[in-house]
Design a protein around this motif. Structure first.
Motif, PDB file in Angstrom:
ATOM      1  N   GLY A   1       0.791  -1.226   0.000  1.00  0.00           N
ATOM      2  CA  GLY A   1       0.000   0.000   0.000  1.00  0.00           C
ATOM      3  C   GLY A   1       0.817   1.266   0.000  1.00  0.00           C
ATOM      4  O   GLY A   1       0.282   2.355  -0.268  1.00  0.00           O
ATOM      5  N   ASP A   2       2.122   1.166   0.288  1.00  0.00           N
ATOM      6  CA  ASP A   2       2.979   2.360   0.286  1.00  0.00           C
ATOM      7  C   ASP A   2       3.134   2.895  -1.140  1.00  0.00           C
ATOM      8  O   ASP A   2       3.302   2.129  -2.096  1.00  0.00           O
ATOM      9  N   ALA A   3       3.098   4.214  -1.264  1.00  0.00           N
ATOM     10  CA  ALA A   3       3.349   4.867  -2.552  1.00  0.00           C
ATOM     11  C   ALA A   3       4.845   4.971  -2.766  1.00  0.00           C
ATOM     12  O   ALA A   3       5.578   5.449  -1.893  1.00  0.00           O
ATOM     13  N   VAL A   4       5.309   4.494  -3.915  1.00  0.00           N
ATOM     14  CA  VAL A   4       6.741   4.496  -4.199  1.00  0.00           C
ATOM     15  C   VAL A   4       7.014   5.146  -5.551  1.00  0.00           C
ATOM     16  O   VAL A   4       6.116   5.293  -6.388  1.00  0.00           O
ATOM     17  N   ARG A   5       8.270   5.523  -5.725  1.00  0.00           N
ATOM     18  CA  ARG A   5       8.721   6.145  -6.969  1.00  0.00           C
ATOM     19  C   ARG A   5       9.942   5.381  -7.489  1.00  0.00           C
ATOM     20  O   ARG A   5      10.824   5.024  -6.716  1.00  0.00           O
ATOM     21  N   VAL A   6       9.987   5.126  -8.791  1.00  0.00           N
ATOM     22  CA  VAL A   6      11.121   4.455  -9.422  1.00  0.00           C
ATOM     23  C   VAL A   6      12.037   5.517 -10.019  1.00  0.00           C
ATOM     24  O   VAL A   6      11.587   6.358 -10.812  1.00  0.00           O
ATOM     25  N   LEU A   7      13.297   5.479  -9.631  1.00  0.00           N
ATOM     26  CA  LEU A   7      14.253   6.476 -10.101  1.00  0.00           C
ATOM     27  C   LEU A   7      15.327   5.795 -10.949  1.00  0.00           C
ATOM     28  O   LEU A   7      15.671   4.642 -10.707  1.00  0.00           O
ATOM     29  N   PRO A   8      15.865   6.484 -11.985  1.00  0.00           N
ATOM     30  CA  PRO A   8      15.717   7.922 -12.241  1.00  0.00           C
ATOM     31  C   PRO A   8      14.507   8.327 -13.073  1.00  0.00           C
ATOM     32  O   PRO A   8      14.306   9.518 -13.340  1.00  0.00           O
ATOM     33  N   SER A   9      13.658   7.391 -13.528  1.00  0.00           N
ATOM     34  CA  SER A   9      12.547   7.753 -14.420  1.00  0.00           C
ATOM     35  C   SER A   9      11.501   8.616 -13.727  1.00  0.00           C
ATOM     36  O   SER A   9      10.860   9.446 -14.361  1.00  0.00           O
TER      37      SER A   9
END
Length: 639
Positions: free
Chosen positions: A278-286
């Protein structure tokens, strides 16, 4: 509870319920620490004592140790605990530690991995290797000798690597009659030095590794010491994994887990923080975002995963993510940049070549990086003060410096002080694949945010169309006197007669202006070719056919220029002339001067030439005239 009571309790648990014992042992925390200091401070002896007192030696090992102690020991026939660690023949013969020796042991409360690092200055790189994964450093001092240069060097290195837990073990107190005044004097000297290099706190403990004083329990010989014994302190100190768990979530992706069409997850070791479904995550570097749908492990799904665990994360959305990417909290991601300031520890016998392209590995990311000339080298000896700055044009073996570096694309990072995984890196030679340096990122450079690529109003395709040609770089390489310039000039004339637009770059029009500040050392040769490559790239953007005639002795730099160009535009032309033939043609007498020692850094004599392994064109000047060679090259370029 005495040590003997602990042993009886452990033995009873093993006898009654081995499964329960293994379960208890499995869930103990792990502390990684190193021992370091000057030669003969007793590092190996201390580790041997820890192994002995924690009952981590089998009976046959103990018998062998007793026999070896009588044969090659240094304790007059008594057990020489150092022999448990110094396993190399050369180490036993000389009584020193050469390589990093890792040993495991455990107590009732915690498991340990200890690295015994060499004390000699020439093995500084080995010490840095051992310190790179340590939570704590035990810095030993021989009570008879006090604070030495290597004590200061290793203390500075431990602080540089980011080890915050430091134990000052003042060893061999038995050899100074357990004198408190000796202990107090050493503690005063070290405290003043520690403050000068930024070590805010440390834990001093007077010990005797050989006799066992203050190792597993309080010493009756030093009633004036009221602090903890060494083992008690090691069992209670907070480990990095506990600290990392409280930081923002970061997980470098090691591989995409796709066993079948119905499952897709992203596997890796969690560097810091915690994550939950349920945690909101971000994929980097995109920068793509999603939410965690599952946390998968071999033993089943988890409700939470924390730093130090290897897991597979599944997303609720189809988001592009691959090896080298970093999964982070959506509202608190790390940075991405391509230019940095870093501390670098050079570990190779060959000196660093500023401007040369190397592989840089950070987390699970691998990129091409170039290191600029050091801003300064750090003094790790006494003269001028440990930590002071020295001028340097390069870094030699075991040297530590601060320099700017740039990567060929943005990498996800955090300063090393905040995150070892995303701030620590290794540098690998592209030709030999040898690890040549380790480093710590400080910060990204401001200019990395201020300098942006600009799409030209008139593109390279349009420029090439105006000239009715395809841009290319004809890169002539070979020994001095091989005939590069002669053939390159003929090629340019033939192309000009075919109405092709060209430009010839060679030493005559480059070293008198653009590169007049460069000499002929290996480092200057690297920078010379880097600059020529950048100019050639700009000229191909203008639609030109660029012809270069340089010795360019190193494959790495020729490959660097190749990578700057569009696929197929770089044509390597090896003017293959035997050294004897090139020397016979030398009308300027440069080979003669080089052989007599009058001319230094001359390629083929006292500076190496790395011939191309697979050039697009190879010209054997023993079989072709210059005219024939030029015709063959033009035919290859313009069929």
């Amino acid at each position: 509870m005495s040590d003997q009571d602990v042993i009886y309790k452990t033995d009873a648990l093993i006898a009654q319920d081995i499964d329960q014992y293994l379960k208890v042992h499995e869930h103990k925390t792990m502390l990684r620490f190193i021992t370091c200091g000057s030669v003969d401070d007793g590092k190996s002896t201390l580790i041997g004592r820890l192994l002995y007192d924690s009952k981590m030696i089998f009976e046959d090992q103990l018998a062998a140790l007793e026999a070896d102690s009588k044969k090659v020991g240094t304790q007059g026939g008594e057990i020489d605990f150092a022999l448990l660690v110094d396993g190399l023949a050369a180490e036993r013969e000389q009584g020193i530690t050469i390589d990093v020796a890792y040993r495991f042991f455990a107590t009732e409360k915690r498991k340990f991995i200890v690295a015994d690092t060499p004390g000699h200055e020439q093995y500084t790189r080995n010490m840095v290797t051992g310190a790179s994964t340590a939570d704590l450093a035990v810095i030993l001092i021989d009570a008879r000798k006090g604070v030495l240069t290597q004590t200061r060097r290793h203390s500075y290195l431990a602080h540089l690597i980011g080890i915050q837990n430091i134990v000052l073990a003042i060893n061999k107190m038995d050899l100074v009659d357990y004198d408190q005044a000796v202990y107090d004097g050493i503690l005063k000297d070290y405290s003043e030095f520690a403050r000068s290099i930024g070590i805010a706190t440390f834990t001093p403990i007077p010990i005797s590794g050989f006799k066992g004083d203050n190792i597993t329990g309080p010493s009756d010989n030093m009633p004036w010491y009221k602090g903890p014994a060494l083992i008690a302190h090691l069992e209670s100190v907070e480990v990095n994994s506990a600290t990392d768990a409280g930081k923002p979530f970061r997980m470098p992706v090691q591989w995409v887990n796709r066993p079948n069409l119905d499952f897709r997850g992203f596997s890796g070791l969690i560097a810091t923080g915690a994550v939950r479904p349920g945690d909101a995550v971000r994929v980097l570097p995109s920068g793509k975002t999603s939410t965690i749908s599952r946390i998968v492990t071999l033993d089943g799904d988890l409700d939470v995963a924390v730093a130090g665990q290897s897991v597979t994360l599944c997303f609720a959305d189809e988001v592009d993510c691959s090896r080298g990417d970093v999964i982070a909290l959506a509202d608190n991601p790390p940075q991405a940049a391509d230019q940095f300031e870093a501390s670098i520890v050079w570990m190779a016998d060959e000196a660093m070549l500023p401007g040369r392209p190397y592989w840089l590995k950070i987390g699970t990311q691998t990129v091409t990086a170039t290191i600029q000339q050091p801003k300064y080298q750090v003094n790790v000896n006494d003269a001028g003060g440990v930590g002071s700055h020295l001028a340097a044009k390069t870094l030699e073996l075991n040297a530590i410096g601060v320099a700017n570096l740039s990567t060929d694309r943005q990498i996800v990072f955090e300063p090393y002080a905040a995150n070892r995984t995303l701030g620590g890196f290794v540098v690998v030679d592209k030709i030999s694949n040898a690890t040549v340096a380790a480093g710590m990122l400080h910060f990204s450079l401001r200019r990395a945010q201020n300098v942006h690529g600009r799409a030209p109003a008139v593109g390279r395709d349009f420029q090439a169309g105006l000239k009715n040609q395809r841009p290319a770089v004809l890169w002539f390489t070979g020994l001095w006197g091989a005939g590069k310039s002669t053939i390159a000039n003929l090629v340019e004339k033939k192309l000009a007669r075919m109405n092709r637009h060209t430009f010839l770059l060679d030493g005559d029009n480059v070293r008198h202006g653009l590169n007049k500040d460069l000499g002929f050392t290996d480092a200057d040769r690297v920078e010379n070719i880097r600059r020529v490559g950048e100019v050639a790239k700009l000229m191909t953007d203008a639609g030109l056919i660029v012809i270069t005639a340089f010795i360019s002795p190193f494959r790495a730099e020729r490959d660097m220029v190749r990578q700057m160009m569009q696929p197929g535009e770089f044509v390597e032309v090896h003017i293959d002339t035997p050294l004897a033939d090139a020397e016979a043609r030398d009308v300027k007498g440069l080979y003669k001067k080089a052989r007599s020692g009058e001319l230094k850094n001359f390629t083929g004599i006292d500076s190496p030439y790395e011939a191309p392994e697979d050039p697009e064109i190879r010209v054997d000047t023993t079989k072709l005239t210059a005219e024939e060679a030029a015709d063959a090259i033009v035919a290859r370029l313009i069929p």
